[in-house]
Scaffold this motif. Structure first.
Motif, PDB file in Angstrom:
ATOM      1  N   ASP A 197       0.670  -1.103   0.220  1.00 21.48           N
ATOM      2  CA  ASP A 197       0.534  -0.086   0.002  1.00 21.48           C
ATOM      3  C   ASP A 197       0.947   0.883  -0.019  1.00 21.48           C
ATOM      4  OD1 ASP A 197      -2.021   1.464   0.403  1.00 21.48           O
ATOM      5  OD2 ASP A 197      -2.320   0.799   2.584  1.00 21.48           O
ATOM      6  N   PRO A 198       1.281   1.770  -1.198  1.00 20.28           N
ATOM      7  CA  PRO A 198       2.448   2.609  -1.283  1.00 20.28           C
ATOM      8  C   PRO A 198       1.700   4.840  -1.138  1.00 20.28           C
ATOM      9  CG  PRO A 198       1.328   2.325  -3.333  1.00 20.28           C
ATOM     10  CD  PRO A 198       1.220   1.007  -2.137  1.00 20.28           C
ATOM     11  N   GLY A 199       2.408   4.957  -0.338  1.00 19.32           N
ATOM     12  CA  GLY A 199       2.664   6.202  -0.224  1.00 19.32           C
ATOM     13  C   GLY A 199       3.668   7.245  -0.504  1.00 19.32           C
ATOM     14  N   LYS A 200       3.258   8.391   0.083  1.00 18.69           N
ATOM     15  CA  LYS A 200       4.282   9.591  -0.511  1.00 18.69           C
ATOM     16  C   LYS A 200       5.283   9.275   0.979  1.00 18.69           C
ATOM     17  CE  LYS A 200       5.015  13.784  -1.966  1.00 18.69           C
ATOM     18  NZ  LYS A 200       3.650  15.658  -2.657  1.00 18.69           N
ATOM     19  N   LEU A 201       4.944   9.487   1.843  1.00 19.87           N
ATOM     20  CA  LEU A 201       5.680   9.327   3.014  1.00 19.87           C
ATOM     21  C   LEU A 201       6.225   7.971   4.402  1.00 19.87           C
ATOM     22  CD1 LEU A 201       4.300  12.696   4.942  1.00 19.87           C
ATOM     23  CD2 LEU A 201       6.077  12.676   3.745  1.00 19.87           C
ATOM     24  N   PHE A 202       4.984   7.427   3.919  1.00 17.86           N
ATOM     25  CA  PHE A 202       5.528   6.028   4.239  1.00 17.86           C
ATOM     26  C   PHE A 202       4.278   4.929   3.857  1.00 17.86           C
ATOM     27  CE2 PHE A 202       5.099   8.805   7.786  1.00 17.86           C
ATOM     28  CZ  PHE A 202       4.870   8.813   8.318  1.00 17.86           C
ATOM     29  N   HIS A 241       5.765  -0.884   8.322  1.00 15.05           N
ATOM     30  CA  HIS A 241       5.343   0.109   7.802  1.00 15.05           C
ATOM     31  C   HIS A 241       6.227   0.669   8.101  1.00 15.05           C
ATOM     32  CE1 HIS A 241       2.068   3.654   8.843  1.00 15.05           C
ATOM     33  NE2 HIS A 241       3.415   4.464   9.170  1.00 15.05           N
ATOM     34  N   LEU A 242       6.848   1.746   6.735  1.00 13.34           N
ATOM     35  CA  LEU A 242       7.569   1.765   5.912  1.00 13.34           C
ATOM     36  C   LEU A 242       7.550   3.167   6.356  1.00 13.34           C
ATOM     37  CD1 LEU A 242       8.494  -0.064   3.129  1.00 13.34           C
ATOM     38  CD2 LEU A 242       9.558  -0.478   4.929  1.00 13.34           C
ATOM     39  N   GLU A 243       9.038   3.722   6.479  1.00 15.11           N
ATOM     40  CA  GLU A 243       8.893   5.331   7.044  1.00 15.11           C
ATOM     41  C   GLU A 243       9.700   5.875   5.619  1.00 15.11           C
ATOM     42  OE1 GLU A 243      11.060   8.860   9.054  1.00 15.11           O
ATOM     43  OE2 GLU A 243      10.377   6.974   9.873  1.00 15.11           O
ATOM     44  N   LEU A 244       9.119   6.216   4.635  1.00 14.36           N
ATOM     45  CA  LEU A 244      10.057   6.817   3.034  1.00 14.36           C
ATOM     46  C   LEU A 244      11.225   7.894   2.620  1.00 14.36           C
ATOM     47  CD1 LEU A 244       7.072   5.698   0.820  1.00 14.36           C
ATOM     48  CD2 LEU A 244       8.578   3.847   1.280  1.00 14.36           C
ATOM     49  N   ILE A 261      10.409   9.937  -5.434  1.00 15.74           N
ATOM     50  CA  ILE A 261       9.719   8.520  -5.501  1.00 15.74           C
ATOM     51  C   ILE A 261      10.591   7.944  -5.628  1.00 15.74           C
ATOM     52  CG2 ILE A 261       8.189   8.656  -6.884  1.00 15.74           C
ATOM     53  CD1 ILE A 261       7.101  10.741  -5.742  1.00 15.74           C
ATOM     54  N   LYS A 262      11.729   8.299  -6.700  1.00 12.27           N
ATOM     55  CA  LYS A 262      12.406   6.759  -7.514  1.00 12.27           C
ATOM     56  C   LYS A 262      12.867   6.414  -6.094  1.00 12.27           C
ATOM     57  CE  LYS A 262      16.151   5.595 -10.383  1.00 12.27           C
ATOM     58  NZ  LYS A 262      17.385   6.609 -11.652  1.00 12.27           N
ATOM     59  N   ALA A 263      12.968   6.969  -4.796  1.00 13.92           N
ATOM     60  CA  ALA A 263      13.672   6.391  -4.142  1.00 13.92           C
ATOM     61  C   ALA A 263      13.005   5.745  -2.642  1.00 13.92           C
ATOM     62  CB  ALA A 263      14.014   7.503  -2.834  1.00 13.92           C
ATOM     63  N   PHE A 299      -0.061  -4.544  -5.518  1.00 14.02           N
ATOM     64  CA  PHE A 299       0.364  -3.424  -5.945  1.00 14.02           C
ATOM     65  C   PHE A 299      -0.746  -2.756  -5.759  1.00 14.02           C
ATOM     66  CE2 PHE A 299       2.669   0.866  -6.221  1.00 14.02           C
ATOM     67  CZ  PHE A 299       3.299   0.711  -5.689  1.00 14.02           C
ATOM     68  N   GLU A 300      -1.200  -1.269  -4.252  1.00 15.52           N
ATOM     69  CA  GLU A 300      -2.797  -0.624  -4.719  1.00 15.52           C
ATOM     70  C   GLU A 300      -1.550   0.367  -5.826  1.00 15.52           C
ATOM     71  OE1 GLU A 300      -5.393   1.365  -1.196  1.00 15.52           O
ATOM     72  OE2 GLU A 300      -4.477   0.107  -0.807  1.00 15.52           O
ATOM     73  N   TYR A 301      -2.689   0.512  -5.867  1.00 20.22           N
ATOM     74  CA  TYR A 301      -3.411   1.545  -7.144  1.00 20.22           C
ATOM     75  C   TYR A 301      -4.197   2.764  -7.724  1.00 20.22           C
ATOM     76  CZ  TYR A 301      -2.220   4.469 -11.058  1.00 20.22           C
ATOM     77  OH  TYR A 301      -1.671   5.321 -11.830  1.00 20.22           O
TER      78      TYR A 301
END
Length: 167
Positions: free
Chosen positions: A62-67, A83-86, A138-140, A163-165
């Motif tokens: 479940d992608p997000g911008k910050l997490f 829960h990934l901290e991006l 975004i790439k990172a 992948f949730e889009y």
């Protein structure tokens, strides 16, 4: 109920097992306990296994911008969640600092005492603009998710990635 990932003697992921069975295998010397790069405990068998059959196991992202959220799921159990901290903010700050430093260097190179036509300017280049470029932040983010999924695929027999889009 929590499950412990199992790897064969040939480093092939097998179906996860119950913690009690994993403890028994370690005590009997049939397996050794190890940790992977994500800090997940798993066991590696020291003897050849009787069966290498596996059931479908999926990874959901479940992608997000910050997490971002990542989960590993079998038909009966949720095997692992995170829960990934991006790195979005950190990469963006570094890119902004890089731009400021570059502008300062360019400003120091120009001799402002000369008239504008005599100054040493770099020619304008417009052919270096790509429209299909992905932003570094975004790439990172996506690369971190890929690294986590690749580590999970080493200890779980993953058959599908979802992948949730969302637009």
């Amino acid at each position: 109920m929590q499950r412990v990932p199992v790897i064969s003697t040939d480093n092939i992921p097998l179906m996860p097992t119950k913690p009690s069975r994993a403890r028994r295998w370690i005590k009997e010397g049939k397996a050794v306990g190890q940790f992977n790069d994500l800090g997940i405990f798993y066991i590696q068998l020291t003897e050849s296994q009787s069966s290498d059959r596996t059931q479908p196991i999926s990874v959901g992202i479940d992608p997000g911008k910050l997490f971002s959220g990542i989960g590993v799921q079998s038909s009966l159990y949720t095997l692992w969640t995170a829960h990934l901290e991006l790195p979005f903010k950190r990469v963006r700050e570094r890119m902004d600092n890089r731009r400021l430093m570059r502008r300062a260097r360019r400003g120091r190179r120009i001799n402002r005492k000369l008239s504008f036509k005599l100054r040493a300017h770099r020619q304008k280049r417009f052919s270096n603009r790509k429209q299909s470029k992905l932003a570094p932040s975004i790439k990172a983010n996506r690369q971190l998710e890929i690294r986590v999924v690749s580590e999970l695929s080493k200890i779980y027999p993953i058959t599908g990635i979802y992948f949730e889009y969302v637009k």
